[in-house]
Design an enzyme around this catalytic site. Structure first.
Site, mmCIF file in Angstrom:
data_model
loop_
_atom_site.group_PDB
_atom_site.id
_atom_site.type_symbol
_atom_site.label_atom_id
_atom_site.label_comp_id
_atom_site.label_asym_id
_atom_site.label_seq_id
_atom_site.Cartn_x
_atom_site.Cartn_y
_atom_site.Cartn_z
ATOM 1 N N LYS A 90 0.864 -1.188 0.000
ATOM 2 C CA LYS A 90 0.000 0.000 0.000
ATOM 3 C C LYS A 90 0.890 1.223 0.000
ATOM 4 O O LYS A 90 1.816 1.327 0.817
ATOM 5 C CB LYS A 90 -0.879 -0.016 1.272
ATOM 6 C CG LYS A 90 -1.840 1.159 1.343
ATOM 7 C CD LYS A 90 -3.123 0.864 0.602
ATOM 8 C CE LYS A 90 -3.938 2.088 0.302
ATOM 9 N NZ LYS A 90 -3.534 2.815 -0.947
ATOM 10 N N GLN A 111 7.170 3.739 4.019
ATOM 11 C CA GLN A 111 5.775 3.287 4.048
ATOM 12 C C GLN A 111 5.601 2.003 4.872
ATOM 13 O O GLN A 111 4.563 1.797 5.501
ATOM 14 C CB GLN A 111 5.298 3.085 2.606
ATOM 15 C CG GLN A 111 3.796 3.198 2.405
ATOM 16 C CD GLN A 111 3.309 4.635 2.290
ATOM 17 O OE1 GLN A 111 3.905 5.435 1.594
ATOM 18 N NE2 GLN A 111 2.225 4.968 2.966
ATOM 19 N N LYS A 126 5.367 1.707 -3.043
ATOM 20 C CA LYS A 126 5.282 3.062 -3.604
ATOM 21 C C LYS A 126 5.527 2.986 -5.099
ATOM 22 O O LYS A 126 6.206 2.071 -5.559
ATOM 23 C CB LYS A 126 6.358 3.959 -2.972
ATOM 24 C CG LYS A 126 6.055 5.438 -3.080
ATOM 25 C CD LYS A 126 5.136 5.900 -1.968
ATOM 26 C CE LYS A 126 4.708 7.336 -2.133
ATOM 27 N NZ LYS A 126 4.003 7.823 -0.927
ATOM 28 N N GLY A 165 -2.774 8.308 -4.112
ATOM 29 C CA GLY A 165 -2.154 9.560 -4.523
ATOM 30 C C GLY A 165 -0.862 9.870 -3.781
ATOM 31 O O GLY A 165 -0.541 9.262 -2.762
ATOM 32 N N ASP A 166 -0.130 10.804 -4.317
ATOM 33 C CA ASP A 166 1.058 11.400 -3.680
ATOM 34 C C ASP A 166 1.323 12.675 -4.496
ATOM 35 O O ASP A 166 0.406 13.151 -5.188
ATOM 36 C CB ASP A 166 2.257 10.431 -3.725
ATOM 37 C CG ASP A 166 3.398 10.880 -2.815
ATOM 38 O OD1 ASP A 166 3.305 10.645 -1.593
ATOM 39 O OD2 ASP A 166 4.378 11.490 -3.295
ATOM 40 N N THR A 209 -4.779 13.350 5.365
ATOM 41 C CA THR A 209 -3.367 13.495 5.749
ATOM 42 C C THR A 209 -3.178 14.779 6.558
ATOM 43 O O THR A 209 -2.542 14.778 7.626
ATOM 44 C CB THR A 209 -2.452 13.479 4.512
ATOM 45 O OG1 THR A 209 -2.814 12.369 3.695
ATOM 46 C CG2 THR A 209 -1.001 13.378 4.913
ATOM 47 N N ASN A 240 -2.277 18.911 -1.462
ATOM 48 C CA ASN A 240 -3.296 18.196 -0.692
ATOM 49 C C ASN A 240 -3.002 18.217 0.813
ATOM 50 O O ASN A 240 -3.878 18.558 1.621
ATOM 51 C CB ASN A 240 -3.394 16.751 -1.204
ATOM 52 C CG ASN A 240 -4.320 15.909 -0.350
ATOM 53 O OD1 ASN A 240 -3.878 15.218 0.566
ATOM 54 N ND2 ASN A 240 -5.612 15.999 -0.610
ATOM 55 N N SER A 380 -6.915 5.576 3.729
ATOM 56 C CA SER A 380 -6.940 4.713 2.547
ATOM 57 C C SER A 380 -7.328 3.284 2.954
ATOM 58 O O SER A 380 -8.092 2.612 2.256
ATOM 59 C CB SER A 380 -5.569 4.679 1.877
ATOM 60 O OG SER A 380 -5.381 5.803 1.056
HETATM 61 P P1 NDP Z 1 0.697 17.747 -3.950
HETATM 62 O O1 NDP Z 1 1.194 17.419 -5.307
HETATM 63 O O2 NDP Z 1 -0.762 17.919 -3.729
HETATM 64 O O3 NDP Z 1 1.410 19.062 -3.400
HETATM 65 C C1 NDP Z 1 2.796 19.142 -3.282
HETATM 66 C C2 NDP Z 1 3.166 20.541 -2.854
HETATM 67 O O4 NDP Z 1 4.551 20.599 -2.573
HETATM 68 C C3 NDP Z 1 2.920 21.580 -3.932
HETATM 69 O O5 NDP Z 1 2.644 22.799 -3.337
HETATM 70 C C4 NDP Z 1 4.251 21.613 -4.665
HETATM 71 O O6 NDP Z 1 4.482 22.804 -5.357
HETATM 72 C C5 NDP Z 1 5.217 21.432 -3.519
HETATM 73 N N1 NDP Z 1 6.409 20.723 -4.033
HETATM 74 C C6 NDP Z 1 6.442 19.506 -4.592
HETATM 75 N N2 NDP Z 1 7.672 19.172 -4.985
HETATM 76 C C7 NDP Z 1 8.436 20.211 -4.666
HETATM 77 C C8 NDP Z 1 9.800 20.460 -4.815
HETATM 78 N N3 NDP Z 1 10.644 19.578 -5.376
HETATM 79 N N4 NDP Z 1 10.261 21.636 -4.332
HETATM 80 C C9 NDP Z 1 9.417 22.529 -3.763
HETATM 81 N N5 NDP Z 1 8.097 22.329 -3.600
HETATM 82 C C10 NDP Z 1 7.617 21.193 -4.044
HETATM 83 O O7 NDP Z 1 1.284 16.610 -3.017
HETATM 84 P P2 NDP Z 1 0.813 16.189 -1.538
HETATM 85 O O8 NDP Z 1 0.335 17.361 -0.774
HETATM 86 O O9 NDP Z 1 -0.046 15.002 -1.674
HETATM 87 O O10 NDP Z 1 2.202 15.667 -0.938
HETATM 88 C C11 NDP Z 1 3.090 16.513 -0.186
HETATM 89 C C12 NDP Z 1 4.005 15.658 0.658
HETATM 90 O O11 NDP Z 1 3.229 14.875 1.556
HETATM 91 C C13 NDP Z 1 4.865 14.642 -0.098
HETATM 92 O O12 NDP Z 1 6.084 14.477 0.588
HETATM 93 C C14 NDP Z 1 4.062 13.364 -0.004
HETATM 94 O O13 NDP Z 1 4.866 12.221 -0.153
HETATM 95 C C15 NDP Z 1 3.526 13.486 1.421
HETATM 96 N N6 NDP Z 1 2.346 12.708 1.773
HETATM 97 C C16 NDP Z 1 1.192 12.780 1.028
HETATM 98 C C17 NDP Z 1 0.099 12.061 1.419
HETATM 99 C C18 NDP Z 1 -1.207 12.159 0.699
HETATM 100 O O14 NDP Z 1 -2.183 11.539 1.157
HETATM 101 N N7 NDP Z 1 -1.318 12.915 -0.376
HETATM 102 C C19 NDP Z 1 0.129 11.160 2.572
HETATM 103 C C20 NDP Z 1 1.355 11.215 3.318
HETATM 104 C C21 NDP Z 1 2.413 11.955 2.902
HETATM 105 P P3 NDP Z 1 4.239 22.867 -6.933
HETATM 106 O O15 NDP Z 1 2.761 22.840 -7.119
HETATM 107 O O16 NDP Z 1 4.869 24.135 -7.381
HETATM 108 O O17 NDP Z 1 4.921 21.665 -7.510
HETATM 109 O O1 2IT Z 2 2.932 8.831 1.635
HETATM 110 C C1 2IT Z 2 1.788 8.368 1.813
HETATM 111 O O2 2IT Z 2 1.489 7.786 2.864
HETATM 112 C C2 2IT Z 2 0.793 8.554 0.761
HETATM 113 N N1 2IT Z 2 1.102 9.185 -0.245
HETATM 114 C C3 2IT Z 2 -0.574 7.958 0.914
HETATM 115 C C4 2IT Z 2 -0.553 6.495 0.553
HETATM 116 C C5 2IT Z 2 -1.917 5.829 0.507
HETATM 117 O O3 2IT Z 2 -1.918 4.637 0.141
HETATM 118 O O4 2IT Z 2 -2.938 6.430 0.822
#
Ligand code: NDP
Ligand code: 2IT
Length: 448
Positions: A90, A111, A126, A165-166, A209, A240, A380
Site C-alpha cells: 500500500k 511506508q 510506492k 495519490g502522492d 493526511t 493536498n 486509505s
Molecule cells: P501535492 O502534489 O498535492 O502538493 C505538493 C506541494 O509541494 C505543492 O505545493 C508543490 O508545489 C510542492 N512541491 C512539490 N515538490 C516540490 C519540490 N521539489 N520543491 C518545492 N516544492 C515542491 O502533493 P501532496 O500534498 O499530496 O504531498 C506533499 C508531501 O506529503 C509529499 O512528501 C508526499 O509524499 C507526502 N504525503 C502525502 C500524502 C497524501 O495523502 N497525499 C500522505 C502522506 C504523505 P508545486 O505545485 O509548485 O509543484
Molecule cells: O505517503 C503516503 O502515505 C501517501 N502518499 C498515501 C498512501 C496511501 O496509500 O494512501
C-alpha cells in the site's frame, strides 16, 4: 562491528547512487539499535535487516503517450513492492520530474513502518513516474494515466497492491487510472484509494493526511502540557497535505501564516484564507502569486530571487508539507532562534537528518513523517474496508476513526520511546513501534 553497522555498510555499498533511500535507511536502522541489540543473534541469523532493506519486488516500465500536438512522449514508470509481511502493498504514486528509483525506494521503505504504525493490515509499497503534470492538458493527463495503468494493472489488485495519490497524483489522476484498470480487468474493485465519492472513494480521504497531521500534533503538544489554540504556525507546500493541515489547524484555534509552492511562498499576517487557496490550487491549478494578488494582507516571495523560504517567519509550530529535504540545518537554526516549540512532518522526510538532530538537541518536540502523516494511508485502509463491504461510512465516522488512529499512533510511539530509554525522542519511538510488528510477522512467515 555491530549487526546494524554491518547491514548499513552493505546497504550503502549496494545502493550508492540512491542518497534519499540511504538517508531513510540510516535513520531507521540507527533508531532500531536498542531493539536489534536485544535480539542480535537471532535477527542476524535470519538476515532480518538485510531482508527489510531489500524490496520484495521492483517493477520498472516504459510509459509512452501522445501529447496534444500528436508527438509521442516517453516516461519511466516504477512500482516498488517493498514489504508485504503484514498486508497487501500500500502506498501512493508520485508524478514529478525528480522521480527515479531512489526516490520510490525511500518512500516505499518509509511506508513499511508508517503503515505498521496505523495498526491496520497494510504492507509497504510506492510507485511513480518522472512525468511532469505541470502545464499538461486534461487529455494529456488522461493519456499518460491510461498508459501508466496499461502496464501497472498486471502487478496490482485489491488483495495484492493498492496504490493511491502522492505528489502530482490527486483525484483526477486516480479517476483516470481506476477507469483504465476496470476496463482492462473487467472488474470493479478497490484497487486504488483516493477515488471519487461516486465510485467507491471514502469521505474524508481528501482531508485525511492534513487533518491527521493536526490530530497527532495536538496530541504531542497536549502530552507536553501545551495547548495548540492560539499558536502561530508556518506551513510549507500548497497541495493536498498542506491545504487540509491549514484548515484543521484553524479549526483547532491556531493561526497559519504561510504556505508555499515550488516557485514562491506566501506570508499572510491575517492568517491563510483556505477558501481562496483551494480555489487557486484545486480549481484553477494556478501559482501562489495569484493568492497575493487577491488578498491585501498577503506578501508573495519569490524563492529563487530572494533565497528565502517560509522557515524565515517566526512561529511556534512548523509543519513541512511539501517534499523531501526541504528543511535543512540553516532553516532549523532560524526556527530555533525564533523560538519554535514543535515540528511535525506532513511530507515524507522533509527534514534533513542534521536538522532533525538540531531540533532534538534544542528541546523542540519533533514528530517524524511516518507517524505524523500516517492519517492519509490509514484512511486509505478505511476506504479499502468500505470497498470490501460495499458500504460507505459518513464523514463523521471516518473522521472519528482517523482521530483515534492518530492519537493511538502518538501514544504507541511515546510508549516505545520510553520503554527503550529514549523518552521524548519520537523518531526512535516511531521507528521501533513500526518495526516491532513487521519483524514479528517476517519471522513468523519464514524465509520468504
Ligand atoms: P501535492 O502534489 O498535492 O502538493 C505538493 C506541494 O509541494 C505543492 O505545493 C508543490 O508545489 C510542492 N512541491 C512539490 N515538490 C516540490 C519540490 N521539489 N520543491 C518545492 N516544492 C515542491 O502533493 P501532496 O500534498 O499530496 O504531498 C506533499 C508531501 O506529503 C509529499 O512528501 C508526499 O509524499 C507526502 N504525503 C502525502 C500524502 C497524501 O495523502 N497525499 C500522505 C502522506 C504523505 P508545486 O505545485 O509548485 O509543484
Ligand atoms: O505517503 C503516503 O502515505 C501517501 N502518499 C498515501 C498512501 C496511501 O496509500 O494512501
Amino acid at each position: 562491528m555491530s549487526y546494524v553497522d554491518e547491514v548499513l555498510a552493505k546497504v550503502k555499498e549496494k545502493n550508492a547512487s540512491e542518497p534519499e533511500f540511504l538517508q531513510a535507511v540510516e535513520e531507521v536502522l540507527d533508531s532500531l539499535r536498542p531493539v536489534i541489540e536485544a535480539n542480535e543473534e537471532e535477527y542476524k541469523k535470519q538476515a532480518l535487516l538485510e531482508r527489510l532493506c531489500e524490496p520484495e519486488r521492483q517493477i520498472k516500465f516504459r510509459v509512452p503517450w501522445v501529447d496534444d500536438n500528436g508527438q509521442v512522449q516517453v516516461n519511466t514508470g516504477y512500482r516498488v513492492q517493498f514489504n508485504s509481511a503484514i498486508g497487501p502493498y500500500k502506498g501512493g504514486i508520485r508524478l514529478h520530474p525528480s522521480v527515479y528509483i531512489g526516490i520510490i525506494k525511500f518512500l516505499g521503505f518509509e511506508q513499511i513502518f508508517k503503515n505498521s504504525l496505523t495498526g491496520l493490515a497494510i504492507g509497504g509499497g510506492k510507485g511513480g513516474s518522472d512525468f511532469d503534470p505541470k502545464g499538461k492538458s486534461d487529455m494529456e493527463i488522461m493519456r499518460f494515466c491510461q498508459s501508466f495503468m496499461t502496464e501497472l494493472f498486471r502487478h496490482i489488485g485489491a488483495d495484492t497492491d493498492v496504490p493511491a495519490g502522492d505528489i502530482g497524483t490527486g483525484g483526477r489522476e486516480i479517476g483516470y487510472m481506476f477507469g483504465q484498470y476496470k476496463r482492462l480487468r473487467n472488474s470493479f474493485e478497490g484497487v486504488l484509494t483516493g477515488k471519487g465519492l461516486a465510485f467507491g472513494g471514502s469521505l474524508a480521504r481528501t482531508e485525511a493526511t492534513g487533518y491527521g497531521l493536526l490530530y497527532l500534533t495536538r496530541e504531542m503538544l497536549k502530552t507536553n502540557g501545551i495547548d495548540i489554540a492560539g499558536k502561530t504556525i508556518c506551513v510549507s507546500g500548497a497541495g493536498n497535505v498542506a491545504i487540509y493541515a491549514i484548515q484543521k489547524a484553524q479549526q483547532l484555534g491556531a493561526k497559519v501564516v504561510t504556505c508555499s509552492d515550488s516557485t514562491g511562498w506566501i506570508y499572510d499576517k491575517e492568517g491563510i484564507d483556505v477558501a481562496l487557496l483551494k480555489e487557486i490550487k484545486e480549481v484553477k491549478r494556478a501559482r501562489l502569486d495569484a493568492y497575493a494578488a487577491a488578498r491585501p494582507s498577503a506578501e508573495y516571495h519569490d524563492k529563487k530571487a530572494e533565497g528565502s523560504n517560509v522557515w524565515d517567519i517566526k512561529c511556534d509550530i512548523a509543519l513541512p508539507c511539501a517534499t523531501q529535504n526541504e528543511l535543512g540545518i540553516d532553516d532549523a537554526k532560524t526556527l530555533v532562534a525564533n523560538g519554535v516549540t514543535a515540528v511535525a512532518e506532513g511530507a515524507n522526510m522533509p527534514t534533513t537528518l542534521e536538522a532533525t538532530e538540531y531540533f532534538q538537541k534544542n528541546g523542540v518536540l519533533f514528530a517524524p513523517g511516518k507517524a505524523a502523516n500516517a492519517g492519509g494511508v490509514a484512511t486509505s485502509a478505511l476506504e479499502m474496508s468500505q470497498n470490501s463491504e460495499r458500504l460507505s461510512w459518513s464523514f463523521e465516522e471516518v473522521d472519528q476513526k482517523l482521530e483515534q488512529i492518530m492519537v493511538n499512533i502518538f501514544r504507541n510511539l511515546d510508549a516505545a520511546a520510553k520503554k527503550y530509554g529514549f523518552e521524548g525522542n519520537y523518531v526512535v519511538g516511531a521507528n521501533i513501534a513500526g518495526f516491532e510488528k513487521v519483524a514479528e510477522a517476517m519471522l513468523a512467515e519464514g524465509i520468504v
